[in-house]
Design a protein around this motif. Structure first.
Motif, mmCIF file in Angstrom:
data_model
loop_
_atom_site.group_PDB
_atom_site.id
_atom_site.type_symbol
_atom_site.label_atom_id
_atom_site.label_comp_id
_atom_site.label_asym_id
_atom_site.label_seq_id
_atom_site.Cartn_x
_atom_site.Cartn_y
_atom_site.Cartn_z
ATOM 1 N N MET A 96 0.806 -1.192 -0.056
ATOM 2 C CA MET A 96 0.054 -0.002 -0.110
ATOM 3 C C MET A 96 0.935 1.182 -0.068
ATOM 4 O O MET A 96 1.627 1.448 0.576
ATOM 5 C CB MET A 96 -0.942 -0.037 1.203
ATOM 6 C CG MET A 96 -1.560 1.130 1.497
ATOM 7 S SD MET A 96 -2.612 0.906 2.828
ATOM 8 C CE MET A 96 -4.373 0.962 2.021
ATOM 9 N N SER A 97 0.688 2.229 -0.879
ATOM 10 C CA SER A 97 1.290 3.438 -1.012
ATOM 11 C C SER A 97 1.163 4.389 0.037
ATOM 12 O O SER A 97 -0.276 4.030 0.598
ATOM 13 C CB SER A 97 1.291 3.998 -2.610
ATOM 14 O OG SER A 97 0.159 4.682 -2.435
ATOM 15 N N SER A 98 1.909 5.206 0.366
ATOM 16 C CA SER A 98 1.591 6.209 1.467
ATOM 17 C C SER A 98 0.501 7.296 0.930
ATOM 18 O O SER A 98 -0.386 7.455 1.841
ATOM 19 C CB SER A 98 2.805 7.027 1.820
ATOM 20 O OG SER A 98 3.027 7.679 0.459
ATOM 21 N N ASP A 99 0.318 7.341 -0.222
ATOM 22 C CA ASP A 99 -1.087 8.298 -0.677
ATOM 23 C C ASP A 99 -2.104 7.249 -0.411
ATOM 24 O O ASP A 99 -3.241 7.943 0.151
ATOM 25 C CB ASP A 99 -0.973 8.622 -2.002
ATOM 26 C CG ASP A 99 0.128 9.701 -2.536
ATOM 27 O OD1 ASP A 99 0.679 10.047 -1.515
ATOM 28 O OD2 ASP A 99 0.758 9.650 -3.596
ATOM 29 N N VAL B 289 -2.966 7.451 3.169
ATOM 30 C CA VAL B 289 -3.365 8.782 3.913
ATOM 31 C C VAL B 289 -5.177 9.011 3.315
ATOM 32 O O VAL B 289 -5.602 9.302 4.231
ATOM 33 C CB VAL B 289 -2.500 9.816 3.187
ATOM 34 C CG1 VAL B 289 -3.223 11.466 3.189
ATOM 35 C CG2 VAL B 289 -1.155 10.067 3.905
ATOM 36 N N ALA B 290 -5.296 8.267 2.199
ATOM 37 C CA ALA B 290 -6.646 8.666 1.782
ATOM 38 C C ALA B 290 -7.420 7.610 2.679
ATOM 39 O O ALA B 290 -8.675 8.130 3.006
ATOM 40 C CB ALA B 290 -6.671 7.919 0.276
ATOM 41 N N TRP B 291 -7.103 6.622 2.964
ATOM 42 C CA TRP B 291 -7.778 5.571 3.846
ATOM 43 C C TRP B 291 -8.073 6.060 5.321
ATOM 44 O O TRP B 291 -9.024 6.127 5.898
ATOM 45 C CB TRP B 291 -6.813 4.362 3.944
ATOM 46 C CG TRP B 291 -7.710 3.240 4.895
ATOM 47 C CD1 TRP B 291 -8.865 2.275 4.245
ATOM 48 C CD2 TRP B 291 -7.585 2.916 6.237
ATOM 49 N NE1 TRP B 291 -9.415 1.547 5.511
ATOM 50 C CE2 TRP B 291 -8.405 1.933 6.478
ATOM 51 C CE3 TRP B 291 -6.845 3.564 7.186
ATOM 52 C CZ2 TRP B 291 -8.704 1.275 7.949
ATOM 53 C CZ3 TRP B 291 -6.965 2.883 8.544
ATOM 54 C CH2 TRP B 291 -7.697 1.851 8.747
ATOM 55 N N ASP C 223 1.575 -1.195 6.809
ATOM 56 C CA ASP C 223 1.999 -1.684 5.581
ATOM 57 C C ASP C 223 0.678 -1.939 4.614
ATOM 58 O O ASP C 223 0.602 -1.909 3.518
ATOM 59 C CB ASP C 223 2.688 -3.067 5.537
ATOM 60 C CG ASP C 223 4.082 -2.623 6.081
ATOM 61 O OD1 ASP C 223 4.724 -1.579 6.054
ATOM 62 O OD2 ASP C 223 4.790 -3.443 6.575
ATOM 63 N N ASP C 224 -0.432 -2.310 5.207
ATOM 64 C CA ASP C 224 -1.668 -2.779 4.560
ATOM 65 C C ASP C 224 -2.570 -2.726 5.633
ATOM 66 O O ASP C 224 -2.563 -2.707 7.011
ATOM 67 C CB ASP C 224 -1.586 -4.181 4.456
ATOM 68 C CG ASP C 224 -2.733 -4.803 3.563
ATOM 69 O OD1 ASP C 224 -3.183 -3.889 2.890
ATOM 70 O OD2 ASP C 224 -3.033 -5.778 3.600
#
Length: 196
Positions: free
Chosen positions: A1-4, A7-9, A49-50
């Motif tokens: 999972m990307s940092s973006d 952040v969205a989650w 991470d996830d």
């Protein structure tokens, strides 16, 4: 999972609950620095991470904050009455369906029990808090205080008995006391004791 994506989650599933978390922390743990707890909780979330394993983000958020508070209390190793006041509420995030009257009644009961704990003799109070509030194993308490384990066990039992003796029947009825499991009785014992 990307940092973006993280952040969205967090923005979608966690941030909407921050205000309620702050209210809960202030009410349940008046002695803790709410800003520090919330900041540390977000730091921990940022290390994920996830998030696929998180079924209930709100509950996860409250649990993470709960863990931060517990670690702070353990680090200090001195549990003040104010910090301990929320420990009974740690296992569950606040129930949105709980009436204000129930919340007030629970807080009143916690306050009453805290005063009874505070009235115990010094050693008994220290042992009771370590065992029942911090959850420190009996053996560790005995080693820490340099006393036999039997004294730890006896002080906890006497402290609990003394607290229960001072509660009214109505207050005892409100306590979430777990029932003891029935002791297994061997068939031979039943026959000797008149059980048929």
């Amino acid at each position: 999972m990307s940092s973006d994506q993280l952040v969205a989650w967090v923005g979608r599933h966690i941030l909407p609950h921050e205000r309620q978390l702050r209210v809960w922390l202030r009410a349940a743990f008046p002695a803790v620095d709410v800003d520090d707890v919330v900041q540390e909780t977000y730091c921990r979330l940022s290390g994920l991470d996830d998030v696929a394993h998180i079924d209930d983000p709100r509950r996860y958020f409250f649990r993470a904050a709960r863990n931060v508070v517990l670690e702070q209390i353990r680090r200090e190793r001195v549990v003040s009455i104010e910090a301990a006041s929320g420990l009974a509420e740690l296992d569950q995030a606040p129930d949105q369906n709980q009436s204000p009257e129930d919340v007030v009644a629970e807080r009143h009961m916690l306050s009453r029990i805290e005063r009874l704990i505070d009235a115990l003799p010094d050693r008994a109070r220290q042992i009771f808090r370590l065992r029942k509030i911090d959850g420190v194993p009996q053996r560790e308490i005995a080693a820490q205080l340099r006393i036999p384990e039997t004294i730890v066990e006896n002080d906890v039992a006497r402290g609990l008995r003394r607290i229960l003796e001072q509660l009214t029947e109505e207050e005892k009825a409100e306590l979430p006391i777990r029932r003891r499991r029935a002791r297994f009785v061997h068939p031979a014992e039943r026959e000797e004791g008149g059980w048929r």
